[in-house]
Each structure stands twice: as structure tokens, then as C-alpha cells.
Enzyme design. Structure first.
Site, PDB file in Angstrom:
ATOM      1  N   ALA A 106      46.054  35.811  32.742  1.00 59.84           N
ATOM      2  CA  ALA A 106      46.107  35.764  31.392  1.00 59.84           C
ATOM      3  C   ALA A 106      48.137  35.792  30.898  1.00 59.84           C
ATOM      4  CB  ALA A 106      45.029  36.181  30.235  1.00 59.84           C
ATOM      5  N   CYS A 107      47.766  37.312  29.902  1.00 66.12           N
ATOM      6  CA  CYS A 107      49.090  37.984  29.808  1.00 66.12           C
ATOM      7  C   CYS A 107      49.721  38.836  30.287  1.00 66.12           C
ATOM      8  CB  CYS A 107      49.308  38.606  28.087  1.00 66.12           C
ATOM      9  SG  CYS A 107      48.270  37.039  26.759  1.00 66.12           S
ATOM     10  N   SER A 108      49.055  39.020  31.404  1.00 63.69           N
ATOM     11  CA  SER A 108      49.906  39.873  32.624  1.00 63.69           C
ATOM     12  C   SER A 108      50.345  39.144  33.630  1.00 63.69           C
ATOM     13  CB  SER A 108      48.506  40.794  32.678  1.00 63.69           C
ATOM     14  OG  SER A 108      48.254  41.330  31.662  1.00 63.69           O
TER      15      SER A 108
ATOM     16  N   PHE B 116      50.261  42.874  29.449  1.00 61.02           N
ATOM     17  CA  PHE B 116      49.192  43.267  29.239  1.00 61.02           C
ATOM     18  C   PHE B 116      47.903  42.069  27.963  1.00 61.02           C
ATOM     19  CE2 PHE B 116      52.224  45.494  25.978  1.00 61.02           C
ATOM     20  CZ  PHE B 116      51.676  44.961  25.055  1.00 61.02           C
TER      21      PHE B 116
END
Ligand code: CO8
Length: 372
Positions: A155-157, A357
Site C-alpha cells: 500500500a502506501c509504504s 506509512f
């Protein structure tokens, strides 16, 4: 073993921007139509009237002023509320690969590299256009790179996790240089009809070249260390997947797009990230005060201010923690890399931290030293 280097970055920005004003005007028109078409049920108390969105709320709650998207008309059409993306034949380059190739060419040029210098491609992003073949292999083929490619999703990481995989490949000698790409079409897995999240995301692609000091021809950033962590949470979730078809689920399919408990995410992730970065710096005998710049994931302005304040024990300036989410919104894995790409200008010897994160929960940090 020598540290790997980041020697080039690239950024592809889609041609269409949507301001908060445009977004809210279209959303509120959709809400007026929805309420009008459910007027009887609302009057009988069977369903609740839906509330309108507001420009003031969006900017105050998130810091976002606009976002870039691959298609504006489909998103702003109150009858559609979804980007319109023309299907492409298997023989054509896919849209996400096209974005990745554009960002990758910039990163390669910045690093002074050609396809012949690259041994691997990692596509690290929060969603892929298909199950297989891997998008990274399509990009590898489009750029004429020999070697290998694989996709990964945190995902965002994803980008910091991707940088660690690339750095490890370079350090253990299995690749001279790796291209790490982050194509994100968040607009296609966002529910634009949901007031709680319709303003959060944008589309973009970033690319990073990670290579061995032995092959580098430009001054880059030495990767002093990488640190990754994950802790399971359902607070950011998307249930779209290949089992959907077998589940025979009908009716409310809202969970097949991005869903989150924004408040909980905010409260739980901020301390986790601040502690993660502080302990990573500590393991390298560095203090937060010796860091010149924090290129943080770009989800929410208050989140970044809080994380930087916890680390520095004072407010950070925009030079210390650059903000790009006002223009780009949350672009998932690409956010911290956009900040690094646009604000990476450190002097020789200065230290910076890329940190991303998000869903998982996941957090990653990459500590860099600018080469002289
Ligand atoms: N307009 C007006 N009012 C609104 C709106 C709106 N658009 N939306 C909500 N409100 C109202 C609410 O109804 C609520 O009203 P009340 O107080 O009467 O109940 C009030 O405003 C406050 O609502 P919230 O508590 O939800 O507002 P917050 O202050 O918490 O702000 C945020 C909401 C901005 C979402 C904030 O919580 C936030 O940013 N949290 C962190 C989220 C985050 O970082 N998530 C990371 C997700 S990204 C990730 O991991 C990758 C996923 C993969 C990509 C997905 C692509 C689609």
C-alpha cells in the site's frame, strides 16, 4: 559490503488537475440528485438524507487543495463519479506501464543510465491493473531492460519497501542497478461518492534508480540504512480481489474500494512512525536533530506536522518536512518519493529520511546521506 546509492528519480504527473472547488461542486450535485431521487424514503425515515461536502472541511482536515488524475471528466460527472479509462489491447502498452515508463526515463536520465545498465525492475504500488503478467515485466520490456522484474504491494509504504529490496539486490551483487517504480491510479479504487474520503487521493507515478557505487557516474545519495515494519490492522482496507467472483456477493460492494477509519489511522499511525524513525536513526548513531530533511508520506498535513514535532520536539519548517500533498493529494506509495524528487537538494554530507506509512499497517524508512 558497500552501501547502495540512489542516483536518479523521476516523476510523471497526469495532465488533469481537480481543485477542491470543482470536486465539491460535482459531489454536491451528486448528493442533491441522490437526495431528490430518495425523497420519499427520506420523508418516511427509511433512509437518511446524505450530507454535502465542503472545500473548507477538506482543506482544514487534510491540507489538500487539488489532485492530479488520469481522467477528470468521468470523476466529475455526477452520473458516473469514476474515471473513464479506455480499455487497451494486450498488444498495447497499458496505462500504468505508460506512466511508469515516463517516470522511469526521467530517473534513468538523472542517473546517467541506459536500459543496458539496469538489471532489475521492481514495481511497488498499492494496486496493480491485473493479476499477471507482472506490470514490472511489461515496463522492463518497454524499456528494453534485460534481467528480471517483479511486483510488490505494501500500500502506501510500497516505495520504501521497494527501495530496501533494490538496495539488498545491489549490495549482495545480484544487480548492478535496479529501477523501482510506483505507478498509482488511486482514482480508480476510490469511491468518489463517499464524503469521508472523496477528496483524499490523486494519480501519479514516481521512479527511483538504486545502484552500486561501482557503477555510479553521478553524485547521488548513499543509503545509510533501511528499516521496515508491519502490524496488522483492518482500519485501512480494500476487499477487491480474485475471490470476489466466487463469493457470489451482491448488494453493497462498497468494501471493494478503499475504506478507512481515518481518525483511528491518524491516532495509531503517527506515534508508530515517529518511534520507527527515531529508533532507525538511533541504530545508525544519528539523532532526529541531525536530519536536514524528512521526506514523509503525504496523506495528511496535520499527520506530518505531528510526526515531525514528535521527532524534533518543536515544529518543523517546510524546508525540514516538505509538503506536496496540497498539490498532489495522497498518491499512496509515490507521495514521499515526490517530496524527495522535488525537494532532494541537500548539500554534500547532509542527512535526509524518506518515510512512508499506511495500510497494513506498514511503515518504512530510508536514511540517506548526500554524496559530495
Ligand atoms: N465535508 C464536510 N464534512 C465532512 C466531510 C466532508 N467531505 N467528511 C467528513 N465530514 C464530517 C464528518 O461527518 C464528521 O462530522 P461529525 O463530527 O458531525 O461526525 C466531521 O466532518 C469530522 O470527520 P472525521 O472525524 O472523519 O474527520 P477527520 O478530522 O478525522 O479528518 C481525514 C478525516 C482527513 C480522513 C483524517 O482522519 C485523516 O487524514 N486520517 C489519516 C488517514 C490516512 O492517512 N490514511 C492513510 C490511507 S492511505 C493508504 O494506506 C494506502 C491505501 C491505498 C491507496 C488507496 C487509493 C484509493
Amino acid at each position: 559490503m558497500q552501501n547502495a546509492l540512489i542516483t536518479g528519480t523521476g516523476l510523471y504527473t497526469p495532465p488533469h488537475a481537480i481543485s477542491n472547488e470543482e470536486l465539491v461542486a460535482s459531489f454536491n450535485e451528486y448528493i442533491r440528485r441522490w437526495n431528490a431521487s430518495h425523497a420519499d424514503a427520506i420523508a418516511k425515515g427509511e433512509v437518511e438524507a446524505r450530507a454535502e461536502s465542503s472545500v473548507e472541511f477538506i482543506e482544514k482536515a487534510s491540507g489538500i487543495k487539488q489532485r492530479y488524475v488520469v481522467d477528470k471528466e468521468g470523476i466529475l460527472d455526477p452520473e458516473r463519479m469514476c474515471p473513464r479509462i479506455a480499455p487497451r489491447a494486450n498488444e498495447e502498452l497499458s496505462l500504468m506501464a505508460e506512466m511508469a515508463v515516463a517516470a522511469a526515463r526521467q530517473a534513468l536520465a538523472a542517473a546517467g543510465k541506459t536500459a543496458a545498465d539496469i538489471d532489475g525492475v521492481i514495481c511497488a504500488a498499492s494496486n496493480m491493473p491485473r493479476a499477471y503478467p507482472a506490470l514490472s515485466i511489461e515496463v522492463q520490456n518497454a524499456l528494453g531492460i534485460a534481467g528480471w522484474g517483479f511486483d510488490m504491494n505494501v500500500a502506501c509504504s510500497s516505495a520504501t519497501f521497494g527501495i530496501e529490496q533494490a538496495a539488498n539486490a545491489v549490495k549482495n551483487g545480484s544487480a548492478r542497478a535496479v529501477l523501482m517504480i510506483n505507478p498509482e491510479i488511486c482514482s480508480a479504487h476510490l469511491e468518489w461518492r463517499d464524503r469521508d474520503c472523496h477528496f483524499i487521493f490523486g494519480d501519479v507515478c514516481t521512479a527511483v534508480v538504486i545502484e552500486s557505487p561501482a557503477s555510479a557516474t553521478v553524485k547521488g545519495w548513499e543509503i545509510l540504512g533501511t528499516k521496515l515494519a508491519t502490524v496488522f490492522s483492518n482500519n485501512i482496507r480494500n476487499n477487491a480481489g480474485f475471490l470476489n467472483r466466487a463469493e457470489d456477493k451482491t448488494g453493497d460492494l462498497r468494501d471493494k474500494l478503499f475504506v478507512q477509519e481515518g481518525r483511528k489511522v491518524f491516532k495509531e499511525v503517527c506515534p508508530m512512525v515517529a518511534e520507527h524513525i527515531a529508533s532507525h536513526l538511533g541504530s545508525l548513531d544519528l539523532q532526529p536533530s541531525s536530519v536536514k530533511r524528512f521526506w514523509l508520506h503525504q496523506a495528511n498535513l496535520s499527520m506530518n506536522q505531528l510526526i515531525a514535532r514528535r521527532l524534533l520536539e518543536r515544529d518543523a519548517s517546510v524546508e525540514e518536512a516538505p509538503v506536496i500533498l496540497d498539490q498532489y493529494a495522497n498518491t499512496s506509495s509515490a507521495g514521499s518519493i515526490i517530496a524527495f524528487h522535488l525537494h532532494g537538494n541537500l548539500a554534500a554530507g547532509e542527512i535526509g529520511v524518506i518515510s512512508s506509512f499506511g495500510a497494513g499497517y506498514s511503515v518504512g524508512s530510508v536514511v540517506l546521506k548526500k554524496q559530495g
